[in-house]
Design a protein around this motif. Sequence first.
Motif, short mmCIF file in Angstrom:
data_model
loop_
_atom_site.label_atom_id
_atom_site.label_comp_id
_atom_site.label_asym_id
_atom_site.label_seq_id
_atom_site.Cartn_x
_atom_site.Cartn_y
_atom_site.Cartn_z
N ASP A 142 7.03 -4.58 -4.03
CA ASP A 142 6.86 -3.34 -4.79
C ASP A 142 6.46 -3.66 -6.24
O ASP A 142 5.58 -3.02 -6.81
CB ASP A 142 8.15 -2.53 -4.80
N GLU A 150 0.82 -1.22 0.00
CA GLU A 150 0.00 0.00 0.00
C GLU A 150 0.85 1.27 0.00
O GLU A 150 0.37 2.33 -0.40
CB GLU A 150 -0.93 -0.01 1.21
N ALA A 151 2.11 1.15 0.41
CA ALA A 151 2.98 2.33 0.50
C ALA A 151 3.71 2.62 -0.82
O ALA A 151 4.35 3.67 -0.95
CB ALA A 151 4.00 2.14 1.62
N VAL A 152 3.61 1.73 -1.78
CA VAL A 152 4.36 1.89 -3.03
C VAL A 152 3.80 3.03 -3.88
O VAL A 152 2.58 3.15 -4.05
CB VAL A 152 4.33 0.57 -3.84
N ASP A 153 4.69 3.84 -4.40
CA ASP A 153 4.31 4.87 -5.37
C ASP A 153 4.26 4.18 -6.73
O ASP A 153 5.27 4.07 -7.43
CB ASP A 153 5.33 6.01 -5.36
N ARG A 154 3.10 3.71 -7.10
CA ARG A 154 2.96 2.88 -8.29
C ARG A 154 3.36 3.62 -9.57
O ARG A 154 4.05 3.06 -10.43
CB ARG A 154 1.53 2.36 -8.40
N ARG A 155 2.92 4.85 -9.69
CA ARG A 155 3.22 5.61 -10.90
C ARG A 155 4.73 5.84 -11.03
O ARG A 155 5.30 5.69 -12.13
CB ARG A 155 2.48 6.95 -10.88
N LYS A 156 5.39 6.15 -9.94
CA LYS A 156 6.83 6.41 -9.96
C LYS A 156 7.61 5.15 -10.33
O LYS A 156 8.53 5.19 -11.15
CB LYS A 156 7.29 6.92 -8.61
#
Length: 274
Positions: A143, A54-60
Motif C-alpha cells: 500500500d 492497484e486496489a489502493v485508494d492512493r488519495r485516502k
Amino acid sequence: RFLFRALMPSLDALMCVSQSEQERLVEEGFLPDTAPAEVVYNGLPIAQIIERAEAVDRRKLRRAIGIPADAVCLSFINRIDKFKNPMDFIRLANRLSGLPGLPPMRFLIAGSGHLEKDVLKAIQQSPYRYRFHYVGHRTDVIDLLAITDLAVCLPKMEGFGLSVLEAMASGTPCLCYGTGGIAEIMDLDAAECLMAPPGDFDTLTQKAIGFLMLPRPEQNAIARQLQARAWDFDISVLTEQLEGVYARTLAKYGKHVGANPLSADIGYTAGLPG
C-alpha cells in the motif's frame, strides 16, 4: 563464519539467492570452492502484489499519512539499520530539497530497527523536516509503495533485494545502489537511469534528479518495464527451481543410500552479514 563452515560438510545442496551472493561467499571465505552451491533466485507472488497495489485508494492513504496529493513522494521502506542505510536516504532528501527546479517533494520512511533514534534525530535537525513522514513499522508495504512515486533502496550489503522486487511488482520505480543481487534483479536498459554504483552518493543524486525531471509518461513507461521484469522472479519460478534441487538431492540419496531420503540436508542462504 565458523558455524557456517562447520555445517558445510553435512550439506548435500546449498542454494544462494543471487550470483553475487554466491561469489561473495567464496571470496570472503564462507564457502569453499569445492562446496555444492547453485543460484536459486528469491521470488514473490507478483500477481497478488499487482492486484493489491492497484486496489489502493492512493488519495485516502496519502491523506491519512499527511502527504499532499500533488507532492512527489520518495519512500524508504526497509529495516532501519546500518545495512539498509537509511541515513543516505535522509542525505538524499536534504540534497534534493535544496535544489531549484524540482517538483515539491515529501519523504516517507517506514520500518524499525536499531537506527530509529538516529533517523529521528537527523530528521529533526533537517531544515526540511516538515517534508518527512516517519511512520515506523508497517505491515502494509505494498500500500505504501502504491502511493510512492520513487522508492529508494540503498543497502551497504544485499544478498538479493526483496524490497526492490516489491517496488518493481507494485509498479513503482526504485532508485538503488547496485549492491549484491539488486543489479541482477534490475538487469534491463530501463533501469540504468535508476541505479548508481554501491556507495556512490553523488551519482545517486544525479540519477534521482534525472528521473524526477523526466515527463510523467516517460516515468510511467520505465515503471511498466520494471514491472514486466518482476515476473521473471515470480514465486512460481522459485518453486520450480526448488523442486529441481530437492528432486536431484533426493534421487542421489535414493540411489546411494536407500534409506529415508528426507534425511537430506539442504541449506539456503539469503545473505550473511560480513
